[in-house]
Scaffold this active site. Structure first.
Site, PDB file in Angstrom:
ATOM      1  N   TYR A   1      27.149 -21.195 -41.022  1.00 36.62           N
ATOM      2  CA  TYR A   1      28.384 -20.485 -40.676  1.00 36.62           C
ATOM      3  C   TYR A   1      29.284 -21.432 -39.894  1.00 36.62           C
ATOM      4  O   TYR A   1      28.836 -22.146 -38.994  1.00 36.62           O
ATOM      5  CB  TYR A   1      28.064 -19.260 -39.811  1.00 36.62           C
ATOM      6  CG  TYR A   1      29.295 -18.554 -39.290  1.00 36.62           C
ATOM      7  CD1 TYR A   1      29.838 -17.484 -39.990  1.00 36.62           C
ATOM      8  CD2 TYR A   1      29.919 -18.958 -38.113  1.00 36.62           C
ATOM      9  CE1 TYR A   1      30.973 -16.832 -39.522  1.00 36.62           C
ATOM     10  CE2 TYR A   1      31.050 -18.309 -37.644  1.00 36.62           C
ATOM     11  CZ  TYR A   1      31.578 -17.248 -38.356  1.00 36.62           C
ATOM     12  OH  TYR A   1      32.694 -16.625 -37.897  1.00 36.62           O
TER      13      TYR A   1
ATOM     14  N   GLU B   1      37.532 -18.817 -41.293  1.00 33.45           N
ATOM     15  CA  GLU B   1      36.111 -18.480 -41.219  1.00 33.45           C
ATOM     16  C   GLU B   1      35.439 -18.773 -42.557  1.00 33.45           C
ATOM     17  O   GLU B   1      35.870 -18.266 -43.593  1.00 33.45           O
ATOM     18  CB  GLU B   1      35.944 -17.003 -40.856  1.00 33.45           C
ATOM     19  CG  GLU B   1      34.490 -16.585 -40.673  1.00 33.45           C
ATOM     20  CD  GLU B   1      34.367 -15.099 -40.335  1.00 33.45           C
ATOM     21  OE1 GLU B   1      33.363 -14.721 -39.724  1.00 33.45           O
ATOM     22  OE2 GLU B   1      35.289 -14.332 -40.686  1.00 33.45           O
TER      23      GLU B   1
END
Length: 432
Positions: A154, A242
């Site tokens: 991530y 993101e």
């Protein structure tokens, strides 16, 4: 937290999700306006423009074009294809189409199968956990190369007020909700602020890549992707980029498999091409009209319309309506610089909601002239033929003159003395 406030938070504070997660000491800020949302393929195209590694893809609007796109991608050494319905809501993979097709994301190696899938997707509504019960009509399909992922991480960059600038956030535990990672394994969350004047340093990018678990040749590749993502972040005036997951492939590539990009709406004048991509077809038409008129509007499921100035007062108004036994039909913030024509448009918007059975106007005129509000109410009352109960509470600048304007209008307006009185009267009007 009252239900009305929670709805506002869920719908309009999505771009603050990471900020609130990693900046727990700061106060939450809810910007009650319709934020720019890009479809997945638009975000991928942006990343392509900045030389970020993404899957090869094509966007189509017909079954025939889908088959041709699939064949083209397979002919360029792709082993498998992923077919995705393009809507802004999440949970597409587990969604259901009105055609009966299960799932808005499918894998296949057969171009003919791609065509068949598109026939059951295009023009049909897809219902997911984030859509209404009616779902959203699918108008575009993305056909992309399906890549194997050997490991998921991530990575995100966001503006963090506690650092007064951009911060990188990363975790080797990708492909899952980052909130869950932060709650259960906080040691797997890594943060690193970036000096916005100097920009990202090579050492920072490498360190973050190490924290994400990249090693060997992939360490440098990951650092390069991180650097390019920061360039994208700054260049498009983003508030958040993101990537989940930022993954490794069996061939040793580092690829951004999915992206969510949020933008600073105040930079629209600099990012005209990006903001022109805004897909408003999935938005509530009332919200779009409100934005065009400089108003902040959110539709809710009650029957008492609220016209208020100030986000805090608006949320408090909805909560006191609920406290008195009523249900707010909307959040509508007229703002501090509201003009008469905006008040009129606000009435048109709330009256277009068939659920509305009564209207409450609650104004505290600190910087707002109550006479402007009163004139707008009178104009709306006479031209829009308002027949439902209308309760008005005014306080502040030129309030006496405003009350006289309402009195002389001879409209069936119920005046309220204070906040609580207004809520009680509008709820009671529906019981009489």
């Amino acid at each position: 937290m009252a239900g009305s406030f929670r709805q506002i938070m869920v719908k309009y504070a999505a771009n603050q999700r990471l900020l609130n997660l990693f900046d727990k000491g700061g106060s939450s800020h809810v910007a009650c306006r319709r934020w720019l949302n890009l479809q997945e393929y638009q975000s991928k195209k942006l990343m392509e423009n900045f030389d970020v590694n993404v899957q090869r893809f094509k966007v189509v609007e017909s079954a025939a074009d889908a088959k041709n796109a699939a064949q083209h991608i397979l002919d360029t050494n792709a082993k498998e294809l992923v077919v995705k319905a393009m809507i802004l809501a999440g949970g597409r993979g587990k969604g259901k189409f009105s055609s009966g097709l299960q799932g808005g994301v499918h894998l296949t190696t057969d171009p003919t199968k791609v065509s068949d899938l598109c026939k059951d997707m295009l023009g049909y509504n897809l219902v997911t956990k984030q859509t209404s019960a009616e779902g959203v009509t699918v108008k575009k399909i993305m056909v992309a190369e399906a890549l194997d992922i050997t490991r998921e991480t991530y990575f995100a960059i966001l503006m963090d007020r506690s650092y007064m600038g951009p911060v990188m956030v990363g975790s080797p535990a990708g492909g899952m909700d980052i909130e869950e990672v932060a709650e259960k394994t906080p040691h797997l969350i890594f943060k690193d602020p970036i000096d916005i004047d100097q920009g990202i340093q090579e050492s920072q990018a490498i360190k973050m890549a190490e924290n994400l678990g990249f090693a060997g040749e992939k360490l440098q590749k990951a650092a390069e992707q991180i650097t390019k993502l920061y360039k994208l972040f700054i260049s498009v005036d983003a508030t958040q980029v993101e990537i989940n997951p930022l993954g490794e492939t069996p061939e040793g590539d580092v690829v951004c498999f999915d992206a969510k990009v949020n933008f600073d709406d105040n930079a629209e004048f600099r990012q005209k091409e990006i903001f022109m991509m805004d897909d408003k077809s999935e938005s509530d038409p009332k919200e779009v009209v409100a934005e065009e008129n400089g108003l902040s509007y959110i539709s809710m499921d009650g029957n008492i319309a609220c016209l208020v100035n100030g986000a805090g007062l608006a949320m408090a108004t909805m909560d006191i309506i609920q406290h008195c036994g009523g249900r707010p039909a909307n959040f509508l913030d007229l703002g501090g610089g509201v003009q008469e024509h905006q008040v009129y448009q606000a009435f048109k918007i709330v009256l277009s909601d068939t659920k509305v059975e009564a209207i409450l106007v609650n104004i505290f005129g600190g910087i707002v002239d109550c006479k402007i509000i009163a004139n707008g109410i009178v104009k709306a009352g006479k031209e829009l033929n308002i027949s439902m109960p209308l309760v008005v509470r005014l306080e502040g600048m030129n309030v006496n003159e405003a009350k006289e304007i309402l009195k002389e209008s001879n409209l069936p307006i119920v005046s309220a003395n204070d906040f609580g009185d207004a809520a009680e009267k509008v709820v009671a009007s529906l019981k009489s």
